[in-house]
Design a protein around this motif. Sequence first.
Motif, PDB file in Angstrom:
ATOM      1  N   GLU A 187      26.137 -36.253  40.002  1.00 13.70           N
ATOM      2  CA  GLU A 187      26.353 -36.957  41.051  1.00 13.70           C
ATOM      3  C   GLU A 187      24.912 -37.478  41.609  1.00 13.70           C
ATOM      4  O   GLU A 187      24.786 -38.005  42.881  1.00 13.70           O
ATOM      5  CB  GLU A 187      26.750 -36.046  42.018  1.00 13.70           C
ATOM      6  CG  GLU A 187      28.401 -35.505  41.791  1.00 13.70           C
ATOM      7  CD  GLU A 187      28.648 -34.187  42.692  1.00 13.70           C
ATOM      8  OE1 GLU A 187      28.840 -34.520  44.062  1.00 13.70           O
ATOM      9  OE2 GLU A 187      29.179 -33.496  42.232  1.00 13.70           O
ATOM     10  N   LEU A 203      24.727 -40.429  44.161  1.00 16.48           N
ATOM     11  CA  LEU A 203      25.438 -40.401  45.350  1.00 16.48           C
ATOM     12  C   LEU A 203      24.442 -39.904  46.379  1.00 16.48           C
ATOM     13  O   LEU A 203      24.559 -39.851  47.533  1.00 16.48           O
ATOM     14  CB  LEU A 203      26.548 -39.502  45.481  1.00 16.48           C
ATOM     15  CG  LEU A 203      27.668 -39.592  44.151  1.00 16.48           C
ATOM     16  CD1 LEU A 203      28.636 -38.483  44.568  1.00 16.48           C
ATOM     17  CD2 LEU A 203      28.203 -41.069  44.781  1.00 16.48           C
ATOM     18  N   LEU A 247      33.764 -39.096  48.833  1.00 17.00           N
ATOM     19  CA  LEU A 247      32.804 -39.511  49.779  1.00 17.00           C
ATOM     20  C   LEU A 247      32.693 -40.864  50.267  1.00 17.00           C
ATOM     21  O   LEU A 247      32.648 -41.244  51.515  1.00 17.00           O
ATOM     22  CB  LEU A 247      31.238 -39.398  48.986  1.00 17.00           C
ATOM     23  CG  LEU A 247      30.084 -40.110  49.528  1.00 17.00           C
ATOM     24  CD1 LEU A 247      29.717 -39.451  50.972  1.00 17.00           C
ATOM     25  CD2 LEU A 247      28.939 -39.944  48.893  1.00 17.00           C
ATOM     26  N   ARG A 248      33.294 -41.861  49.155  1.00 14.19           N
ATOM     27  CA  ARG A 248      33.438 -43.339  49.702  1.00 14.19           C
ATOM     28  C   ARG A 248      34.423 -43.480  50.644  1.00 14.19           C
ATOM     29  O   ARG A 248      34.526 -44.072  51.662  1.00 14.19           O
ATOM     30  CB  ARG A 248      34.042 -43.961  48.182  1.00 14.19           C
ATOM     31  CG  ARG A 248      34.234 -45.324  48.499  1.00 14.19           C
ATOM     32  CD  ARG A 248      34.963 -46.146  47.350  1.00 14.19           C
ATOM     33  NE  ARG A 248      36.238 -45.384  46.975  1.00 14.19           N
ATOM     34  CZ  ARG A 248      36.935 -45.621  46.031  1.00 14.19           C
ATOM     35  NH1 ARG A 248      36.479 -46.612  44.938  1.00 14.19           N
ATOM     36  NH2 ARG A 248      38.229 -45.226  45.820  1.00 14.19           N
ATOM     37  N   CYS A 267      25.568 -48.451  50.770  1.00 20.10           N
ATOM     38  CA  CYS A 267      26.604 -47.527  51.094  1.00 20.10           C
ATOM     39  C   CYS A 267      28.037 -48.402  51.448  1.00 20.10           C
ATOM     40  O   CYS A 267      29.101 -47.844  51.193  1.00 20.10           O
ATOM     41  CB  CYS A 267      26.304 -46.415  52.107  1.00 20.10           C
ATOM     42  SG  CYS A 267      26.020 -47.304  53.831  1.00 20.10           S
ATOM     43  N   PHE A 292      29.241 -49.586  48.286  1.00 22.31           N
ATOM     44  CA  PHE A 292      30.094 -48.437  47.830  1.00 22.31           C
ATOM     45  C   PHE A 292      31.738 -48.466  48.301  1.00 22.31           C
ATOM     46  O   PHE A 292      32.268 -48.365  47.483  1.00 22.31           O
ATOM     47  CB  PHE A 292      29.556 -47.158  47.974  1.00 22.31           C
ATOM     48  CG  PHE A 292      30.028 -46.056  47.534  1.00 22.31           C
ATOM     49  CD1 PHE A 292      30.179 -45.777  46.044  1.00 22.31           C
ATOM     50  CD2 PHE A 292      30.177 -44.635  48.058  1.00 22.31           C
ATOM     51  CE1 PHE A 292      30.672 -44.542  45.457  1.00 22.31           C
ATOM     52  CE2 PHE A 292      30.543 -43.447  47.396  1.00 22.31           C
ATOM     53  CZ  PHE A 292      30.727 -43.586  46.088  1.00 22.31           C
ATOM     54  N   ALA A 348      33.081 -38.397  44.428  1.00 24.58           N
ATOM     55  CA  ALA A 348      32.338 -39.727  44.579  1.00 24.58           C
ATOM     56  C   ALA A 348      33.232 -40.452  45.520  1.00 24.58           C
ATOM     57  O   ALA A 348      33.117 -41.258  46.365  1.00 24.58           O
ATOM     58  CB  ALA A 348      31.764 -40.398  43.394  1.00 24.58           C
ATOM     59  N   ILE A 358      22.999 -42.826  48.053  1.00 24.43           N
ATOM     60  CA  ILE A 358      24.189 -43.655  48.607  1.00 24.43           C
ATOM     61  C   ILE A 358      24.253 -42.734  50.340  1.00 24.43           C
ATOM     62  O   ILE A 358      24.156 -43.446  51.160  1.00 24.43           O
ATOM     63  CB  ILE A 358      25.499 -43.818  47.801  1.00 24.43           C
ATOM     64  CG1 ILE A 358      25.072 -44.577  46.781  1.00 24.43           C
ATOM     65  CG2 ILE A 358      26.492 -44.060  48.565  1.00 24.43           C
ATOM     66  CD1 ILE A 358      26.404 -44.682  45.782  1.00 24.43           C
ATOM     67  N   SER A 359      24.462 -41.473  50.125  1.00 22.69           N
ATOM     68  CA  SER A 359      24.434 -40.689  51.014  1.00 22.69           C
ATOM     69  C   SER A 359      23.438 -40.964  52.258  1.00 22.69           C
ATOM     70  O   SER A 359      23.378 -41.019  53.539  1.00 22.69           O
ATOM     71  CB  SER A 359      24.398 -38.940  50.896  1.00 22.69           C
ATOM     72  OG  SER A 359      25.443 -38.817  49.697  1.00 22.69           O
ATOM     73  N   HIS A 396      27.554 -33.915  51.341  1.00 21.26           N
ATOM     74  CA  HIS A 396      26.659 -34.835  50.495  1.00 21.26           C
ATOM     75  C   HIS A 396      24.981 -35.151  50.743  1.00 21.26           C
ATOM     76  O   HIS A 396      24.302 -35.036  50.302  1.00 21.26           O
ATOM     77  CB  HIS A 396      27.089 -36.211  50.142  1.00 21.26           C
ATOM     78  CG  HIS A 396      28.479 -36.032  49.353  1.00 21.26           C
ATOM     79  ND1 HIS A 396      28.311 -36.220  47.883  1.00 21.26           N
ATOM     80  CD2 HIS A 396      29.794 -35.893  49.540  1.00 21.26           C
ATOM     81  CE1 HIS A 396      29.683 -36.239  47.241  1.00 21.26           C
ATOM     82  NE2 HIS A 396      30.493 -35.738  48.328  1.00 21.26           N
TER      83      HIS A 396
END
Length: 211
Positions: free
Chosen positions: A143, A146, A86-87, A22, A25, A83, A149-150, A114
């Motif tokens: 997605e 993601l 979210l980043r 993360c 990211f 995305a 990552i979340s 997310h």
Amino acid sequence: MAGRRSLKRHAPVIDLIGGNVCLDFINTLDDRPAEKQTELLNDYSDLACFGEQTGILTPAQTDALLDKAAAMPRDADDALRRARRLREALYEIFSALMNHKAVPPAAMETLNRHVHDAALHSHLVQTKESCEWRFDDLTSSFEGMLWPISRAAVALLTSADVALVRTCSSPTCQWFFLDTSKNHRRRWCDMTKCGNRAKVRNFYARKRSAI
Ligand SMILES: [Zn+2]
């Protein structure tokens, strides 16, 4: 096929120095302190390749997503936009915590959305000795990359390690990383890049002041 954009896997998007996916990211928006930042996720293939580079996606899954993205460019672009949102939410959340400030509610809401999405696309499976929380097929959604990552963000945010999140000391860099060094005194994203540049600067500054 005529009219189709051809999307191909390409070279790695960034140097993975974050120590947590993360944080890597977050670093895909480069030169954050500069007036003009450098976007490393310019199209869906960048996002998919980041997924592959970080080991979230296999090469075959990356190819499958890129084929789908070529066929459904609008949906892929929407996923890319989400995305990036979210980043930026992750950036705001980790920045707030690092600076002992309140996390902006909108950023928390974005991450929560997310996280819910990742949970909706997860299921429990039995393994040899216990059970495992597994994601659905990561190519079933644009997605898909993601979700891990979340989840990585939640794991980090709810662990003591969150206190080890730092940014590179170079004022022009400020990449995020998890400081897992023995003394927790890591200052640079990468000693050979920012660290070395600072060392050279200090060397010449000392030399000048010695004259
Ligand atoms: Zn740096």
